[in-house]
Motif scaffolding. Sequence first.
Motif, PDB file in Angstrom:
ATOM      1  N   ARG B 108      20.269 -17.539  34.606  1.00 50.61           N
ATOM      2  CA  ARG B 108      21.102 -18.186  36.073  1.00 50.61           C
ATOM      3  C   ARG B 108      20.274 -19.013  36.259  1.00 50.61           C
ATOM      4  N   MET B 109      18.738 -19.655  35.655  1.00 48.11           N
ATOM      5  CA  MET B 109      18.615 -20.244  35.987  1.00 48.11           C
ATOM      6  C   MET B 109      18.607 -21.981  35.041  1.00 48.11           C
ATOM      7  N   ALA B 110      18.097 -23.213  36.357  1.00 52.85           N
ATOM      8  CA  ALA B 110      18.956 -24.377  35.430  1.00 52.85           C
ATOM      9  C   ALA B 110      17.931 -24.280  34.679  1.00 52.85           C
ATOM     10  N   GLU B 111      18.538 -25.280  33.299  1.00 48.31           N
ATOM     11  CA  GLU B 111      17.454 -25.790  32.357  1.00 48.31           C
ATOM     12  C   GLU B 111      15.917 -26.535  32.732  1.00 48.31           C
ATOM     13  N   GLY B 112      15.168 -26.048  32.518  1.00 48.09           N
ATOM     14  CA  GLY B 112      13.962 -26.076  32.586  1.00 48.09           C
ATOM     15  C   GLY B 112      13.016 -25.826  33.360  1.00 48.09           C
ATOM     16  N   GLU B 113      13.796 -25.431  34.296  1.00 46.41           N
ATOM     17  CA  GLU B 113      13.709 -24.122  35.378  1.00 46.41           C
ATOM     18  C   GLU B 113      12.456 -22.971  34.542  1.00 46.41           C
ATOM     19  N   GLU B 114      11.385 -22.176  35.500  1.00 48.66           N
ATOM     20  CA  GLU B 114      10.464 -21.452  34.787  1.00 48.66           C
ATOM     21  C   GLU B 114      10.462 -19.737  35.451  1.00 48.66           C
ATOM     22  N   LEU B 115      10.901 -19.236  35.200  1.00 44.67           N
ATOM     23  CA  LEU B 115      10.551 -17.882  35.340  1.00 44.67           C
ATOM     24  C   LEU B 115       9.569 -17.121  36.675  1.00 44.67           C
ATOM     25  N   ASP B 116       9.239 -16.896  37.246  1.00 42.68           N
ATOM     26  CA  ASP B 116       8.019 -16.561  38.208  1.00 42.68           C
ATOM     27  C   ASP B 116       7.868 -14.990  37.518  1.00 42.68           C
ATOM     28  N   ALA B 117       6.832 -15.324  36.653  1.00 37.15           N
ATOM     29  CA  ALA B 117       7.250 -13.545  35.913  1.00 37.15           C
ATOM     30  C   ALA B 117       6.230 -12.767  36.838  1.00 37.15           C
ATOM     31  N   SER B 118       5.146 -12.972  37.629  1.00 38.09           N
ATOM     32  CA  SER B 118       4.701 -12.006  38.845  1.00 38.09           C
ATOM     33  C   SER B 118       5.226 -11.629  40.258  1.00 38.09           C
ATOM     34  N   ALA B 119       6.352 -13.069  40.642  1.00 39.63           N
ATOM     35  CA  ALA B 119       7.013 -12.096  41.337  1.00 39.63           C
ATOM     36  C   ALA B 119       9.044 -11.985  40.644  1.00 39.63           C
ATOM     37  N   TYR B 120       8.537 -11.714  39.509  1.00 40.37           N
ATOM     38  CA  TYR B 120       9.675 -10.684  39.084  1.00 40.37           C
ATOM     39  C   TYR B 120       9.786  -9.561  38.686  1.00 40.37           C
ATOM     40  N   TYR B 121       8.287  -9.192  38.132  1.00 41.82           N
ATOM     41  CA  TYR B 121       8.184  -7.864  38.188  1.00 41.82           C
ATOM     42  C   TYR B 121       7.650  -6.869  39.496  1.00 41.82           C
ATOM     43  N   LYS B 122       7.311  -7.942  40.249  1.00 44.63           N
ATOM     44  CA  LYS B 122       7.546  -7.329  41.640  1.00 44.63           C
ATOM     45  C   LYS B 122       9.037  -6.762  41.731  1.00 44.63           C
ATOM     46  N   ARG B 123       9.767  -7.321  42.438  1.00 47.43           N
ATOM     47  CA  ARG B 123      11.128  -7.153  42.143  1.00 47.43           C
ATOM     48  C   ARG B 123      11.537  -6.442  41.496  1.00 47.43           C
ATOM     49  N   LEU B 124      11.336  -6.069  39.820  1.00 51.26           N
ATOM     50  CA  LEU B 124      11.814  -5.346  39.016  1.00 51.26           C
ATOM     51  C   LEU B 124      11.142  -3.729  39.239  1.00 51.26           C
ATOM     52  N   ARG B 153      21.388   5.062  35.051  1.00 50.76           N
ATOM     53  CA  ARG B 153      20.972   4.764  36.312  1.00 50.76           C
ATOM     54  C   ARG B 153      20.166   3.185  35.756  1.00 50.76           C
ATOM     55  N   CYS B 154      20.145   2.735  34.918  1.00 52.75           N
ATOM     56  CA  CYS B 154      19.469   1.946  34.016  1.00 52.75           C
ATOM     57  C   CYS B 154      20.854   0.854  34.841  1.00 52.75           C
ATOM     58  N   GLU B 155      22.695   0.602  34.414  1.00 56.37           N
ATOM     59  CA  GLU B 155      23.109   0.482  35.100  1.00 56.37           C
ATOM     60  C   GLU B 155      22.861  -0.392  36.172  1.00 56.37           C
ATOM     61  N   ILE B 156      22.517   0.877  37.274  1.00 60.48           N
ATOM     62  CA  ILE B 156      22.437   0.361  38.939  1.00 60.48           C
ATOM     63  C   ILE B 156      20.766  -0.319  39.282  1.00 60.48           C
ATOM     64  N   LEU B 157      20.148  -0.399  37.736  1.00 59.99           N
ATOM     65  CA  LEU B 157      18.680  -1.281  37.955  1.00 59.99           C
ATOM     66  C   LEU B 157      19.388  -2.783  37.352  1.00 59.99           C
ATOM     67  N   GLN B 158      19.882  -2.545  36.268  1.00 59.42           N
ATOM     68  CA  GLN B 158      20.011  -4.096  36.476  1.00 59.42           C
ATOM     69  C   GLN B 158      21.201  -5.148  37.021  1.00 59.42           C
ATOM     70  N   MET B 159      22.374  -4.416  38.365  1.00 62.48           N
ATOM     71  CA  MET B 159      23.309  -4.651  39.078  1.00 62.48           C
ATOM     72  C   MET B 159      22.344  -4.801  40.209  1.00 62.48           C
ATOM     73  N   ALA B 160      20.936  -4.100  40.510  1.00 65.61           N
ATOM     74  CA  ALA B 160      20.350  -4.405  41.845  1.00 65.61           C
ATOM     75  C   ALA B 160      19.534  -5.712  41.077  1.00 65.61           C
ATOM     76  N   MET B 161      19.087  -5.651  40.011  1.00 65.83           N
ATOM     77  CA  MET B 161      18.324  -6.969  40.165  1.00 65.83           C
ATOM     78  C   MET B 161      19.224  -8.630  39.626  1.00 65.83           C
ATOM     79  N   LEU B 162      20.793  -7.968  39.327  1.00 65.87           N
ATOM     80  CA  LEU B 162      21.378  -9.121  39.152  1.00 65.87           C
ATOM     81  C   LEU B 162      21.868  -9.723  40.514  1.00 65.87           C
ATOM     82  N   GLU B 163      22.524  -8.532  41.136  1.00 72.88           N
ATOM     83  CA  GLU B 163      22.977  -8.941  42.239  1.00 72.88           C
ATOM     84  C   GLU B 163      24.262  -9.723  42.741  1.00 72.88           C
ATOM     85  N   PRO B 164      25.355  -8.837  41.735  1.00 78.37           N
ATOM     86  CA  PRO B 164      26.522 -10.323  42.067  1.00 78.37           C
ATOM     87  C   PRO B 164      26.789 -10.056  43.233  1.00 78.37           C
TER      88      PRO B 164
END
Lengths: 440, 253
Positions: B108-124, B153-164
């Motif tokens: 979901r990010m632009a080409e070349g943009e890097e995911l902020d790993a620590s923010a990602y894990y915090k959110r996860l 439950r894992c499906e809902i986790l994915q939904m929560a992360m991806l915010e459709p």
Amino acid sequence: MSATTLTAPPSLVGSFTPEAFAAHLASLPPTLPAWWIARKRAAYARFAALPLPSRTDELWRFSSIGTLTLDGFTLPAAVTSVPHAPSGIPQAAKLVFANGRLFSRQPLSAELSARGVIVDTLQNALVQHETLVREHLLAQPPKLGSPKFAALHEAFLADGAFISVPRDVQLDLPIGIFAYALGATAAVFPHTLVVAGENARVSVVEYFGSGDDTEAQFAAGANDLYAGHGAQIAYIGKQSWSRRALSFQSNSTVVRRDARVQSLNLHLGGRQARHESLSQLAAPGAFSEMLALTVAETGQEFDQRTLQIHQAPNTKSDLLYKNALRGTAKTIFSGLIVVDPDAQKTDAYQSNRNLMLSDDAEACSLPGLEIQANDVRCTHGATSSRIDPEQEFYLQSRGIAKEAADELLTFGFFEEVLNRLVNDDLHEALRTLIQTKFKQ
Amino acid sequence: MSSLVIHDLHVSIGEKPIVKGLTLTINSGEVHAIMGPNGTGKSTLSKAIAGHPDYTITGGDVLLDGVSILSQEADERARAGIFLAFQYPSEIPGVSIANFLRAAQQARMAEGEELDASAYYKRLYSKMDLLKIDRKFTSRSVNEGFSGGEKKRCEILQMAMLEPKFALMDETDSGLDIDALRIVADGVNTMRGPNLGVLLITHYQRLLDYIVPDHVHVMYDGRIVKSGDKSLALELEAKGYDWIKKELAATTA
Ligand SMILES: Nc1ncnc2c1ncn2[C@@H]1O[C@H](COP(=O)(O)OP(=O)(O)OP(=O)(O)O)[C@@H](O)[C@H]1O
Ligand SMILES: [Mg+2]
């Protein structure tokens, strides 16, 4: 009417002429022991007399023969720089070879040296540890179809790595060996010899690489792994030669009583890369785990031949080779398990799994058993499968594009092999390396 | 505000028509429940909207904010805001939950943009805590060896992360024990709001006690044959589907 031309019979030595061999011998230090030089001369004579593999040769079944050549290569000169290849793995010591010569080194700590660990060049070891080298260097005859290339390797082997870990010494960090082929037509003959004494423990990470993917190079390499009583060796080989290289690599492993060897070969480079791997379970309690991962692309043929020989009772071998094939890639796996008559209570496994990422790729498998004992447990098998469309859809339904989904699924397929590695750092470093190939 | 418009949709599997002219509009902020007998085409509808390649759209359209999504690949639709919580989620051996979700975020990010790993894990981790999923699950392979309830439950986790923008939830309640049902429902209710539209496929009124729908539809033989508010679900629970079938037979006779 066209003029009649005399066609010479295909040369048995190609670029590796007697003159080239003489020049090679002349380039070696005069200190090398006479027995070694004599062995090299004998090897050259064998090489020059043996024919190239032929289509009817059972051990070359399915291999492309017409593309094998000894012509057009050169024995390359020394270089002044090598590519920057961060391994991502902290190392206890490092030897970097370029075009068959030592380029640089990171020595062992004084403490490990004091405990008798040796990480040195073969040229030095041939002089300083002559008995040990003589006992183990290329001590196992080639059994998997490449006596000619093995002889060529022995004849032209200039320098390589010698690693010896004495009794009861255990290294925490791996030893890194880098072998580079640099130059458009460079021919190289890398060698690594590892001798682990009683209850010694060592891991070795070997990296084979070229300058770039346009270099039409030649490599005939080998390694010898010897695990003494109760020793543990972990070996990782990362073959990243140029995409245009022709490569022959032969691995020979001897596992003594209660010893364990785990080897993982990662095959990424070369236009045609043959890898022969022999494990001899020589005494009770010996265990050899043979692992391989291959990412094969259009224009690449990976040819893997393996032999697990159980020579003593209560021994175990476990082989798992996984290939991912893209484009018009070709892979060959031919494996044989041999259980000698008195090797009762043998556990031997052999599995080749191919993931076909394209309809145009070709995977050939020839698993085999030759069992002469009656109380053994052996399984062998080969499978080829495609990406599961439901898994692919599942990933796509999360926003992951098809190519990225297939890449993720390929990693998932490889994970079973990577998970066997005890060292997490190595696991991560290998992941990164495989990823790099996908990005190309 | 977003809208998902399903207009006179016809879906076939092979030569066999399954969805036969289904029309429904979901606006963001709304929760629509679809109920209906086994084999009426509920999963087919949701997978067709998500872009499963085995389902052929033979008529009608699906529009997200006025734009047809039918020519898009499944991954494009997902990035545009469609999320399918599967009735039977696939197992993906060797791909960890953490790597899988990271790849989905990266996509979901632009080409070349890097995911902020620590923010990602915090959110996860915060989403996992919300859904009471053990953090150890991040290193487990996606759905492999999960219990039925863990998969959901894992499906809902994915939904929560991806915010459709729109979530199609296909029998997310099946396989859940009472406690898990409440946790999942709480999770969905937390996500509920003006930015999310939900299509909830279920067989059980029980779920609708926790996730109260704005609209309830009955699907039968590939169409919506009756719509109402949440009381329709209670009526179905009490009476079954036979009266609907009879009503339908009477009107089409
Ligand atoms: N891949 C397929 N190939 C052939 N027929 C299929 C396929 N998938 C679904 N069907 C058929 O399509 C019809 C609708 O199936 P679908 O799964 O959409 O029903 P459903 O309403 O979700 O049922 P349930 O309540 O049992 O989940 C059924 O008759 C089913 O057998
Ligand atoms: Mg269904």
